[in-house]
Design a protein around this motif. Sequence first.
Motif, PDB file in Angstrom:
ATOM      1  N   GLN A 166       0.987  -1.166  -0.066  1.00 54.26           N
ATOM      2  CA  GLN A 166      -0.143  -0.153  -0.027  1.00 54.26           C
ATOM      3  C   GLN A 166       0.873   1.296  -0.071  1.00 54.26           C
ATOM      4  O   GLN A 166       0.507   2.486  -0.611  1.00 54.26           O
ATOM      5  CB  GLN A 166      -1.008   0.017   1.300  1.00 54.26           C
ATOM      6  N   GLU A 167       2.126   1.209   0.665  1.00 55.89           N
ATOM      7  CA  GLU A 167       2.940   2.396   0.833  1.00 55.89           C
ATOM      8  C   GLU A 167       3.388   2.958  -0.894  1.00 55.89           C
ATOM      9  O   GLU A 167       3.537   3.952  -0.757  1.00 55.89           O
ATOM     10  CB  GLU A 167       4.114   1.996   1.696  1.00 55.89           C
ATOM     11  N   GLN A 168       3.520   1.935  -1.490  1.00 52.58           N
ATOM     12  CA  GLN A 168       4.057   2.385  -2.924  1.00 52.58           C
ATOM     13  C   GLN A 168       2.872   3.188  -3.522  1.00 52.58           C
ATOM     14  O   GLN A 168       2.939   4.101  -4.172  1.00 52.58           O
ATOM     15  CB  GLN A 168       4.236   1.048  -3.490  1.00 52.58           C
ATOM     16  N   ILE A 170       0.585   4.654  -2.052  1.00 49.71           N
ATOM     17  CA  ILE A 170       0.161   6.173  -1.384  1.00 49.71           C
ATOM     18  C   ILE A 170       1.615   7.162  -1.796  1.00 49.71           C
ATOM     19  O   ILE A 170       1.211   8.377  -2.332  1.00 49.71           O
ATOM     20  CB  ILE A 170       0.014   5.968   0.158  1.00 49.71           C
ATOM     21  N   LYS A 171       2.610   6.486  -1.948  1.00 50.93           N
ATOM     22  CA  LYS A 171       3.667   7.430  -2.174  1.00 50.93           C
ATOM     23  C   LYS A 171       3.567   7.668  -3.821  1.00 50.93           C
ATOM     24  O   LYS A 171       3.576   9.032  -3.933  1.00 50.93           O
ATOM     25  CB  LYS A 171       5.097   6.601  -2.344  1.00 50.93           C
ATOM     26  N   ALA A 172       3.076   7.119  -4.511  1.00 45.70           N
ATOM     27  CA  ALA A 172       2.707   7.506  -5.999  1.00 45.70           C
ATOM     28  C   ALA A 172       1.691   8.944  -5.821  1.00 45.70           C
ATOM     29  O   ALA A 172       2.167   9.609  -6.724  1.00 45.70           O
ATOM     30  CB  ALA A 172       2.281   6.237  -6.821  1.00 45.70           C
TER      31      ALA A 172
END
Lengths: 273, 262
Positions: A166-168, A170-172
Motif C-alpha cells: 500500500q505504501e507504494q 500512497i507514495k505515488a
Amino acid sequence: MKRLVNLTPSKPVKILLGLLPFALIVLIYIIASDARLEANPSDKLLPSFGQMGDAIQRLAFEPSKRTGEYLFWQDTLSSLTRLALGIGIAAFIGFSLGLVTGALPSVHAPLAPLLTVISLIPPMALLPILFIVFGLGELSKVALIIFGVAPFIARDMQRCTQEIPQEQLIKAQTLGASSWHIVWRVLIPQLLPRLINAVRLSLGAGWLFLIAAEGIASTDGLGYRIFLVRRYLSMDVILPYVAWITLLAFVIDWLLAKTSQIAFPWHHQGGKA
Amino acid sequence: MIKINKLWKEYGDNVVLEDISKTVADGEFVTLVGTSGCGKSTFLKMLLGMETASRGELLIDDKPIPGEPDQSRGIVFQQYSVFPHLSVLENVMIAREFERSALLGKLFGVAKRKVREEAQALLEKVGLGPAVSKYPHELSGGMRQRLAIAQALIRKPRVLLLDEPFGALDPGIRADMHKLILELWREHQLTVFMVTHDLSEGFYLGTRLWVFDKVRHDPQAPGAWGAKITYDLTVGEIPSDTLAKVQKITSPEEQQEVGELT
C-alpha cells in the motif's frame, strides 16, 4: 555422523543422483521390453527403442502416404498453435481482469465474487457446451484452454496486485500520480514478472485441456495422434509422443523462466524494497 | 499553517484520538512520540488524507486537508516507499513524469533530459550521486531511505510527513540521516511531522515535540478513551524532570510487566 537434515551432497554427486532415477527407469524398461519381445516378437505393449525410433522415423521424416504431410511436425505445429493461442488469450484476459479487480475497489466489488465462482467450474464439464456452441473446429479447443486457465491467472493476478505494498500506491499519489498513472507505471511493470510466473504454473493445466480436447474431436495434433493410435495398441508411437510433449513442456517452461530473469532482474534479485 | 481544531478519531466504539487542538506554523519540525497504538500514526494518516476526522477539523491554510494523498504533502515510510522496478534515477524522475505527462506518465527527448538533470542534482544532494543507475534492492537500508526522501522532495511539497523513517537503520547511519533531514528541512523550508519510537530523536531533531498518551484508561474497555497530546514541548527548552516523565510514558511499560510475568 551428521544429522540427515544437515547432509548436503556436493554438486557433482547431486547431478549424478539426479540422473540416477532416469537411468534406472530406462534400464528397467529395456530389461522388461527385451523379456517380453523374446517371448513374443510381435508384442506391442513394451516396444524396444529401435521400434520406437522406426515409428518416429516414419512419422517425422517420411511424408504420410495419405496426405503427403510430415505427421509428427504437423501434429506438433497444430498443438503448439492451439496452446499458444489459448494460453496467450487466457493470459491477456486474466491479467486485465486481475489487474482491474485488484487495483480498483469499485471493480472488485461486482466482479470478484463472480470470478471466484467461475474459477470453480470444472472446465472439462464445459467441453460439451463448447463443442455445441463453437462446433468441433479450432475455436472450441482454444476456448477450452481459455476457460480452464484464464480464471486461475485472473485470481492469481488479483492476489499479486493486492500484495503490492500500500505504501507504494500512497507514495505515488503524493508524487502526483493519477489512477491511470498508478496502474500504468507502478502496477503493470511490477505485475509482468508475476504474470510470467502464473503462466508457467498454468501451462500444465493448459496441456491437459489441449490433449483432452484433441483426443475427443480433432483431425491432427499431438493429443489426437496418441488417442488415434491407441486403437492399434501402437505403444511405439504413444511413448515417444509422450516424451516429446514432456520435452516441449520443459523447454517452454525454461524459456519463460529465462525470459523473466533477463527482462525483470529486479524481481528475481530483490525483495519489495 | 496547519490548524487542528477539536479533532476526534473514532473507529466505532474505539476512540483513538480525542479532542486535539493545536496550531503548527509553517516551517516547524514536529516530532510525534508515544507508545504503539496511541494514535500518532493515525494522526499522520489524517494529515496525509488517508483517514478522515470523525469530529472536528484539520485545516491547512484554513482549508480542510484533501481527502486523498496529493503532491502538497510528501511522505517517507519506514519501508516499501520506493518503486523496486525503477532505478534510483527513475524513482525520482517518475514524480515529474506524473506531473508533466498525463497520458503516458513518461517523458521523452528534451523534457526528459531536463527532468533527469533535476533529479540528478537532487540525488547528489542526498548523497546518492554514485548510485543513480542502481535498483533499490542493490541499496543499503540507509541509502534506500535517502532515495525515498529525495523522491518525496522533488515535487517540492510544503509538508513532509515521516513515518518512523529511520526505525530500521543502524545508529551510526541514523545520525547521518538526522543531519540530512535537518539540512533539507532548512533548505526547502518544509513543515515536517515525524513519527518516531526513538525518544532521543524527538529531543534532538526539530522544533517541537508532541507526546501522545491516554489520559484516562478503563481496563474493562480499553477503547473507551482516546489519546491526547499530553506534552507539547519546545525542543531545546525541555526541563529534565519533564524529560523523565516523557521517558516513562514512551518507554514500553507493558513489556516490563510481561517480563516480570515470564
